[in-house]
Design a protein around this motif. Sequence first.
Motif, PDB file in Angstrom:
ATOM      1  N   GLY A   1       0.729  -1.261  -0.086  1.00  0.00           N
ATOM      2  CA  GLY A   1      -0.112  -0.083  -0.122  1.00  0.00           C
ATOM      3  C   GLY A   1       0.911   1.272  -0.013  1.00  0.00           C
ATOM      4  N   PHE A   2       2.046   1.279   0.885  1.00  0.00           N
ATOM      5  CA  PHE A   2       2.946   2.284   0.778  1.00  0.00           C
ATOM      6  C   PHE A   2       3.425   2.677  -0.474  1.00  0.00           C
ATOM      7  CE2 PHE A   2       7.355   3.619   1.137  1.00  0.00           C
ATOM      8  CZ  PHE A   2       7.035   5.085   1.812  1.00  0.00           C
ATOM      9  N   THR A   3       3.889   1.680  -1.166  1.00  0.00           N
ATOM     10  CA  THR A   3       4.586   1.777  -2.547  1.00  0.00           C
ATOM     11  C   THR A   3       3.582   2.007  -3.432  1.00  0.00           C
ATOM     12  OG1 THR A   3       6.065  -0.088  -1.866  1.00  0.00           O
ATOM     13  CG2 THR A   3       5.875   0.365  -4.259  1.00  0.00           C
ATOM     14  N   ARG A   4       2.382   1.696  -3.589  1.00  0.00           N
ATOM     15  CA  ARG A   4       1.410   2.385  -4.547  1.00  0.00           C
ATOM     16  C   ARG A   4       1.152   3.766  -4.434  1.00  0.00           C
ATOM     17  NH1 ARG A   4      -1.126  -2.902  -3.138  1.00  0.00           N
ATOM     18  NH2 ARG A   4      -2.759  -1.511  -1.957  1.00  0.00           N
ATOM     19  N   TYR A   5       1.023   4.107  -3.024  1.00  0.00           N
ATOM     20  CA  TYR A   5       0.923   5.561  -2.732  1.00  0.00           C
ATOM     21  C   TYR A   5       2.044   6.384  -3.231  1.00  0.00           C
ATOM     22  CZ  TYR A   5       0.359   9.727  -0.093  1.00  0.00           C
ATOM     23  OH  TYR A   5       0.065  11.027   0.154  1.00  0.00           O
ATOM     24  N   CYS A   6       3.271   5.936  -3.012  1.00  0.00           N
ATOM     25  CA  CYS A   6       4.364   6.786  -3.319  1.00  0.00           C
ATOM     26  C   CYS A   6       4.411   6.728  -5.111  1.00  0.00           C
ATOM     27  CB  CYS A   6       5.587   6.012  -2.762  1.00  0.00           C
ATOM     28  SG  CYS A   6       5.810   6.279  -1.114  1.00  0.00           S
ATOM     29  N   GLU A   7       4.072   5.776  -5.759  1.00  0.00           N
ATOM     30  CA  GLU A   7       4.227   5.569  -7.046  1.00  0.00           C
ATOM     31  C   GLU A   7       3.279   6.520  -7.567  1.00  0.00           C
ATOM     32  OE1 GLU A   7       5.576   1.157  -7.853  1.00  0.00           O
ATOM     33  OE2 GLU A   7       3.395   1.522  -7.838  1.00  0.00           O
ATOM     34  N   ARG A   8       2.129   6.576  -6.908  1.00  0.00           N
ATOM     35  CA  ARG A   8       1.027   7.600  -7.539  1.00  0.00           C
ATOM     36  C   ARG A   8       1.442   9.236  -7.524  1.00  0.00           C
ATOM     37  NH1 ARG A   8      -2.796   4.385  -4.765  1.00  0.00           N
ATOM     38  NH2 ARG A   8      -3.002   5.792  -3.085  1.00  0.00           N
TER      39      ARG A   8
ATOM     40  N   SER B   1       3.918   3.129 -13.244  1.00  0.00           N
ATOM     41  CA  SER B   1       3.155   1.982 -12.954  1.00  0.00           C
ATOM     42  C   SER B   1       1.661   2.127 -13.600  1.00  0.00           C
ATOM     43  CB  SER B   1       3.049   1.557 -11.490  1.00  0.00           C
ATOM     44  OG  SER B   1       2.084   2.433 -10.832  1.00  0.00           O
ATOM     45  N   ALA B   2       0.938   0.899 -14.029  1.00  0.00           N
ATOM     46  CA  ALA B   2      -0.193   0.931 -14.614  1.00  0.00           C
ATOM     47  C   ALA B   2      -1.211   1.729 -13.568  1.00  0.00           C
ATOM     48  CB  ALA B   2      -0.667  -0.363 -14.894  1.00  0.00           C
ATOM     49  N   PRO B   3      -1.354   1.564 -12.245  1.00  0.00           N
ATOM     50  CA  PRO B   3      -2.280   2.049 -11.455  1.00  0.00           C
ATOM     51  C   PRO B   3      -2.054   3.736 -11.316  1.00  0.00           C
ATOM     52  CG  PRO B   3      -2.025   0.092 -10.286  1.00  0.00           C
ATOM     53  CD  PRO B   3      -0.689   0.337 -11.548  1.00  0.00           C
ATOM     54  N   ALA B   4      -0.511   4.008 -11.211  1.00  0.00           N
ATOM     55  CA  ALA B   4      -0.120   5.376 -11.068  1.00  0.00           C
ATOM     56  C   ALA B   4      -0.430   5.975 -12.415  1.00  0.00           C
ATOM     57  CB  ALA B   4       1.432   5.272 -10.716  1.00  0.00           C
ATOM     58  N   GLY B   5      -0.203   5.656 -13.400  1.00  0.00           N
ATOM     59  CA  GLY B   5      -0.633   6.221 -14.926  1.00  0.00           C
ATOM     60  C   GLY B   5      -2.249   6.346 -14.941  1.00  0.00           C
ATOM     61  N   LEU B   6      -3.040   5.532 -14.617  1.00  0.00           N
ATOM     62  CA  LEU B   6      -4.469   5.542 -14.478  1.00  0.00           C
ATOM     63  C   LEU B   6      -4.799   6.812 -13.595  1.00  0.00           C
ATOM     64  CD1 LEU B   6      -5.710   1.999 -14.564  1.00  0.00           C
ATOM     65  CD2 LEU B   6      -5.778   3.734 -16.454  1.00  0.00           C
ATOM     66  N   HIS B   7      -3.966   6.790 -12.290  1.00  0.00           N
ATOM     67  CA  HIS B   7      -4.176   8.269 -11.399  1.00  0.00           C
ATOM     68  C   HIS B   7      -4.001   9.228 -12.300  1.00  0.00           C
ATOM     69  CE1 HIS B   7      -4.514  10.079  -7.622  1.00  0.00           C
ATOM     70  NE2 HIS B   7      -3.255  10.562  -7.924  1.00  0.00           N
ATOM     71  N   VAL B   8      -2.983   9.552 -12.811  1.00  0.00           N
ATOM     72  CA  VAL B   8      -2.430  10.869 -13.557  1.00  0.00           C
ATOM     73  C   VAL B   8      -3.642  11.036 -14.613  1.00  0.00           C
ATOM     74  CG1 VAL B   8      -0.758  11.879 -14.808  1.00  0.00           C
ATOM     75  CG2 VAL B   8      -0.232  10.677 -12.935  1.00  0.00           C
ATOM     76  N   ALA B   9      -4.088  10.161 -15.365  1.00  0.00           N
ATOM     77  CA  ALA B   9      -4.814  10.305 -16.360  1.00  0.00           C
ATOM     78  C   ALA B   9      -6.506  10.842 -16.020  1.00  0.00           C
ATOM     79  CB  ALA B   9      -5.068   9.029 -17.309  1.00  0.00           C
ATOM     80  N   GLY B  10      -6.638  10.249 -14.816  1.00  0.00           N
ATOM     81  CA  GLY B  10      -7.898  10.675 -14.261  1.00  0.00           C
ATOM     82  C   GLY B  10      -7.842  12.196 -13.702  1.00  0.00           C
ATOM     83  N   ASN B  11      -6.549  12.384 -13.109  1.00  0.00           N
ATOM     84  CA  ASN B  11      -6.441  13.833 -12.785  1.00  0.00           C
ATOM     85  C   ASN B  11      -6.450  14.763 -13.912  1.00  0.00           C
ATOM     86  OD1 ASN B  11      -6.479  13.361  -9.868  1.00  0.00           O
ATOM     87  ND2 ASN B  11      -4.264  13.062  -9.779  1.00  0.00           N
ATOM     88  N   LEU B  12      -5.890  14.468 -14.943  1.00  0.00           N
ATOM     89  CA  LEU B  12      -5.849  15.214 -16.027  1.00  0.00           C
ATOM     90  C   LEU B  12      -7.253  15.453 -16.588  1.00  0.00           C
ATOM     91  CD1 LEU B  12      -2.491  13.998 -17.740  1.00  0.00           C
ATOM     92  CD2 LEU B  12      -2.894  16.310 -16.583  1.00  0.00           C
ATOM     93  N   LEU B  13      -7.869  14.503 -16.646  1.00  0.00           N
ATOM     94  CA  LEU B  13      -9.450  14.482 -17.128  1.00  0.00           C
ATOM     95  C   LEU B  13     -10.094  15.408 -16.393  1.00  0.00           C
ATOM     96  CD1 LEU B  13     -10.050  10.814 -18.404  1.00  0.00           C
ATOM     97  CD2 LEU B  13      -9.567  13.047 -19.762  1.00  0.00           C
TER      98      LEU B  13
END
Length: 336
Positions: free
Chosen positions: A272-279, A305-317
Amino acid sequence: MPAEPAQTTYDETKVAIIIPLYNDEVNIARALESAVAQKPPEGIRFEVLVVDDGSKDAGPEIAEDYARRFDNVTFLRMEQNGGPAAARNRALRETDAGWFTPFDSDDMMLPERIGALLQKAQAGDFDIVADNLLISSTSAPETVSRHLWPDKPPGDVPLSTELFVNRSYAAEMARTELGFLKPLIRRRAVKCGAEPYQPDLRFGEDFELYARLLADGAKAVLTEPEGYLFVVREGSASHRQGAADHRKLALMGRKLLKREGLAPAEKAAFSGFTRYCEREWAAWTAIEAIREKNPVNLMKAFTISAPAGLHVAGNLLKAVGAKLTGSGRPTAGRSA
């Protein structure tokens, strides 16, 4: 308990108080006053090591003056600026103290604090004893506004890897993460010898050390406040984070995840910590690329990472939608 290197011996009747110093002439005297005022239990010696990390102000001269006036204060200089982790390692190379505790140059301690932590450590055979910090501000440093962990259960709380890691990221309130703790640490619980901190980390170095020690099997406890006043000020290192900092934290998380023998709960916490830091890494990469108008670097935000990329895409949208509707200014966004 983790085994110490065979060639290293530590004096468990000595406690080292480690103070990195960098351009803090305004506060260093106050910190040193509270450090030299610490009351050691019978048979225990406290030593204070101040390490200047390339200051350009009068802070080093103030610290040198304390070293001249107090036998238990040592002043050291870094050859070049290396950050707080490198400065703490520099201090620990100079002492055989069996215990050490980090102390920031803009904070304060009540005189009985370290003695109380040591007595609890000795009574319970703990490797790490942390107390719930008292939060104050630069405008009123001696006035407590809250505790670091406001909802901590009363009494002593066993500090497991899972609890520590899970309460060190994605906090609902700023400055409630357990990574800010300033515990008393037994030197022989540190597997890597005289230099326990990862010197390349300028942000999150305390978290990395505590998480690694806990995963190594250190016996730890979090107790009630004993008198560390954590003075929050704007402009401190934790307010100057960027993509590079979060990249190091994400890589640290990935490394911790690869440790052998992790229990399922520990692995889940590190994951969980790693996923958060990747985002965070991806979000800050996007923010900085947009500020610099650099489309190549913006694309890098989607490769972490795929989840981090999706996170950024969502923020940009969301940012584009806000701009089109006139409800906000465009931004890459940052994870909560």
